[in-house]
Write a protein that holds these residues in place. Structure first.
Motif, PDB file in Angstrom:
ATOM      1  N   THR A  22      -2.102 -28.173 -23.080  1.00  0.00           N
ATOM      2  CA  THR A  22      -1.720 -27.663 -24.392  1.00  0.00           C
ATOM      3  C   THR A  22      -0.321 -27.074 -24.272  1.00  0.00           C
ATOM      4  O   THR A  22       0.483 -27.512 -23.472  1.00  0.00           O
ATOM      5  CB  THR A  22      -2.717 -26.584 -24.861  1.00  0.00           C
ATOM      6  N   ARG A 112     -12.320 -30.629 -28.676  1.00  0.00           N
ATOM      7  CA  ARG A 112     -10.950 -31.124 -28.728  1.00  0.00           C
ATOM      8  C   ARG A 112     -10.651 -31.520 -30.166  1.00  0.00           C
ATOM      9  O   ARG A 112     -11.227 -32.475 -30.699  1.00  0.00           O
ATOM     10  CB  ARG A 112     -10.768 -32.340 -27.796  1.00  0.00           C
ATOM     11  N   SER A 113      -9.777 -30.762 -30.821  1.00  0.00           N
ATOM     12  CA  SER A 113      -9.441 -31.037 -32.212  1.00  0.00           C
ATOM     13  C   SER A 113      -8.039 -30.511 -32.506  1.00  0.00           C
ATOM     14  O   SER A 113      -7.521 -29.659 -31.777  1.00  0.00           O
ATOM     15  CB  SER A 113     -10.444 -30.373 -33.164  1.00  0.00           C
ATOM     16  N   ARG A 114      -7.455 -30.994 -33.564  1.00  0.00           N
ATOM     17  CA  ARG A 114      -6.130 -30.541 -33.964  1.00  0.00           C
ATOM     18  C   ARG A 114      -6.152 -29.092 -34.448  1.00  0.00           C
ATOM     19  O   ARG A 114      -5.111 -28.441 -34.560  1.00  0.00           O
ATOM     20  CB  ARG A 114      -5.557 -31.444 -35.042  1.00  0.00           C
ATOM     21  N   PHE A 115      -7.347 -28.568 -34.731  1.00  0.00           N
ATOM     22  CA  PHE A 115      -7.484 -27.185 -35.175  1.00  0.00           C
ATOM     23  C   PHE A 115      -7.801 -26.225 -34.023  1.00  0.00           C
ATOM     24  O   PHE A 115      -8.025 -25.042 -34.247  1.00  0.00           O
ATOM     25  CB  PHE A 115      -8.584 -27.075 -36.235  1.00  0.00           C
ATOM     26  N   TYR A 230      -3.668 -23.305 -31.526  1.00  0.00           N
ATOM     27  CA  TYR A 230      -3.017 -24.467 -30.937  1.00  0.00           C
ATOM     28  C   TYR A 230      -3.996 -25.639 -30.870  1.00  0.00           C
ATOM     29  O   TYR A 230      -5.191 -25.445 -30.628  1.00  0.00           O
ATOM     30  CB  TYR A 230      -2.526 -24.146 -29.517  1.00  0.00           C
ATOM     31  N   SER A 231      -3.491 -26.833 -31.065  1.00  0.00           N
ATOM     32  CA  SER A 231      -4.321 -28.024 -30.947  1.00  0.00           C
ATOM     33  C   SER A 231      -4.865 -28.149 -29.524  1.00  0.00           C
ATOM     34  O   SER A 231      -4.194 -27.794 -28.552  1.00  0.00           O
ATOM     35  CB  SER A 231      -3.497 -29.277 -31.288  1.00  0.00           C
ATOM     36  N   SER A 232      -6.102 -28.622 -29.428  1.00  0.00           N
ATOM     37  CA  SER A 232      -6.699 -28.843 -28.103  1.00  0.00           C
ATOM     38  C   SER A 232      -6.872 -30.331 -27.807  1.00  0.00           C
ATOM     39  O   SER A 232      -7.570 -30.700 -26.854  1.00  0.00           O
ATOM     40  CB  SER A 232      -8.057 -28.136 -28.006  1.00  0.00           C
ATOM     41  N   THR A 233      -6.247 -31.192 -28.606  1.00  0.00           N
ATOM     42  CA  THR A 233      -6.449 -32.633 -28.441  1.00  0.00           C
ATOM     43  C   THR A 233      -5.906 -33.156 -27.110  1.00  0.00           C
ATOM     44  O   THR A 233      -6.367 -34.182 -26.612  1.00  0.00           O
ATOM     45  CB  THR A 233      -5.778 -33.400 -29.595  1.00  0.00           C
ATOM     46  N   LYS A 234      -4.912 -32.459 -26.533  1.00  0.00           N
ATOM     47  CA  LYS A 234      -4.336 -32.935 -25.280  1.00  0.00           C
ATOM     48  C   LYS A 234      -5.007 -32.368 -24.039  1.00  0.00           C
ATOM     49  O   LYS A 234      -4.623 -32.703 -22.919  1.00  0.00           O
ATOM     50  CB  LYS A 234      -2.840 -32.604 -25.245  1.00  0.00           C
TER      51      LYS A 234
END
Length: 440
Positions: A22, A112-115, A230-234
């Motif tokens: 992140t 894992r999401s953009r939110f 912060y996004s957790s997608t990464k």
């Protein structure tokens, strides 16, 4: 006693440098005593919003198990077996609460999401909890009430668990006492305000359930909207291992003594406090002899609230300033223990009012400082919500289990037997924090 596991609490190895990250390496490498990245919209906004966020959840915990649920049990199931029936319902719900937050934490940490990792579950939990409260409003049997209350416990713990992880996720160490104080104000204003507002729905239980459901959903949704994460997608997804999860309910006090003692201290003091205050309605009617308890409960709530707010506002920031947590925890147990002597020697409404104020003062001091203390003994940022879910069993379980514990004591020794138990547990809870080495 339910406690967290060795493997679940051991610091997890950092992700390799090539793994997706992140905003920085905080999630992969940090522990509870490390500073997190600054909140996207700033700490000041977060400090303001944590009060209504906790308020939205704890209005329910204040109104339902202490006021509306006992009244529903009495009206629907009858006066004769109200103590035993409430004890059964509370015990079933308590076991659901016991496992809900660790499970919610496991899922939240792996989301894992953009939110981000927390926001989706805060909203989903409040929505599901609201629907469960509506179901509870229409329950008309022992089984129906028990099932609906269990669903309420599970759903709102799915919101409360990720919400509690906001503290180690986003707040600097030097501001955690202040954040914990504000969080505690929302918590206790909600819990006590729930008693006051709940008493207004004493004869309109279904309307009360729907009202609290709507308030919670609106407030928690607004918290998420105005405090984005912060996004957790990464973040690289982590595997779920059933064996590891089951072992989260055991802790080896030799390997993880700080976490063990923090958990134990909170469990003991909360159980002592809520075993007495959580049984307030029946104490007022059957021990003190108040004919219309709904008329005095708002006054009692305000007295307790004044004590809590005073001690919370002072204790949290002061513990930041002096850099010490333990003396405040010990002092809080003294106030709570002394307060519970009063109904023994003075079993009157005036005595109960005095006890309510003094116990509230002590509990507010504990709540503000203990929250900050616990955040500093968490092993890994990759499992903040899971570990907090485990340690928060010590906070949520007593509030729901208290009617069951108190019911057994009342049936065996009468109402007067509650107060010595509360005194002993409160004092033991304070002594439990002294062996902690990660904080002073």
């Amino acid at each position: 006693m339910t406690t967290p596991s060795d493997s679940a609490l051991a610091p997890e190895p950092a992700l390799p440098p090539t793994s997706p990250m992140t905003e920085n390496t905080f999630v992969a490498t940090a522990a509870g005593n490390d500073d997190p990245p600054a909140p996207i919209k700033g700490l000041r906004r977060l400090l303001g919003w944590i009060i209504p966020a906790n308020l939205g959840i704890f209005l329910i915990w204040g109104a339902v198990p202490g006021i509306l649920l006992p009244q529903q049990v009495t009206v629907v199931l009858g006066e004769e077996n109200k103590v035993a029936n409430l004890a059964i319902i509370a015990t079933i719900g308590a076991f659901a609460a016991m496992i809900a937050q660790p499970i919610a934490g496991q899922i939240s940490d792996r989301t894992r999401s953009r939110f981000g990792r927390r926001a989706p579950w805060i909203v989903i939990g409040s929505l599901a909890g609201g629907l469960s409260l509506v179901g509870l409003a229409f329950a008309n049997s022992l089984v129906g009430i028990a099932i609906a209350w269990t669903l309420v416990q599970i759903a709102y713990n799915f919101a409360q668990g990720p919400l509690s992880a906001i503290l180690p996720d986003r707040v600097l160490l030097k501001r955690r006492g202040l954040f914990a104080a504000l969080s505690g104000i929302g918590l206790m204003v909600g819990a006590l305000g729930g008693q006051i507002v709940g008493s207004m729905f004493f004869n309109s239980i279904a309307v009360g359930y729907v009202t609290f459901a709507v308030i919670s959903l609106v407030v928690l949704t607004l918290f998420v909207v105005f405090n984005p994460d912060y996004s957790s997608t990464k973040l690289q997804p982590e595997p779920f291992r059933l064996g590891d999860f089951l072992r989260t309910f055991w802790v080896n006090p030799i390997q993880h003594p700080d976490f063990f003692w923090a958990f134990t201290g909170r469990l003991l003091l909360y159980t002592g406090y809520f075993a007495v205050t959580g049984y307030q309605l029946f104490i007022l009617t059957d021990y003190i002899g108040v004919e219309n308890p709904e008329s005095v409960i708002p006054i009692l709530g305000l007295l307790s609230l004044v004590g809590i707010v005073i001690s919370t506002v002072v204790s949290g920031p002061l513990s930041d300033r002096v850099g010490r947590r333990k003396p405040f925890v010990f002092g809080s147990s003294v106030f709570v223990g002394l307060a519970m002597l009063i109904p023994i020697v003075m079993p009157t409404l005036e005595g109960w009012m005095l006890m309510t104020f003094i116990a509230g003062f002590g509990f507010g001091m504990f709540q503000a400082v203990d929250t900050a203390l616990i955040s500093e003994v968490l092993p890994s940022a990759r499992s903040f919500a899971k570990d907090l879910g485990v340690v928060n069993i010590a906070a949520t379980l007593p509030q729901t289990l208290a009617p069951a514990v108190a019911g057994a004591i009342v049936l065996s020794f009468g109402y007067v037997g509650l107060f010595p138990v509360g005194i002993v547990l409160s004092i033991l809870g304070a002594f439990a924090v002294w062996p902690i080495k990660a904080t002073r």
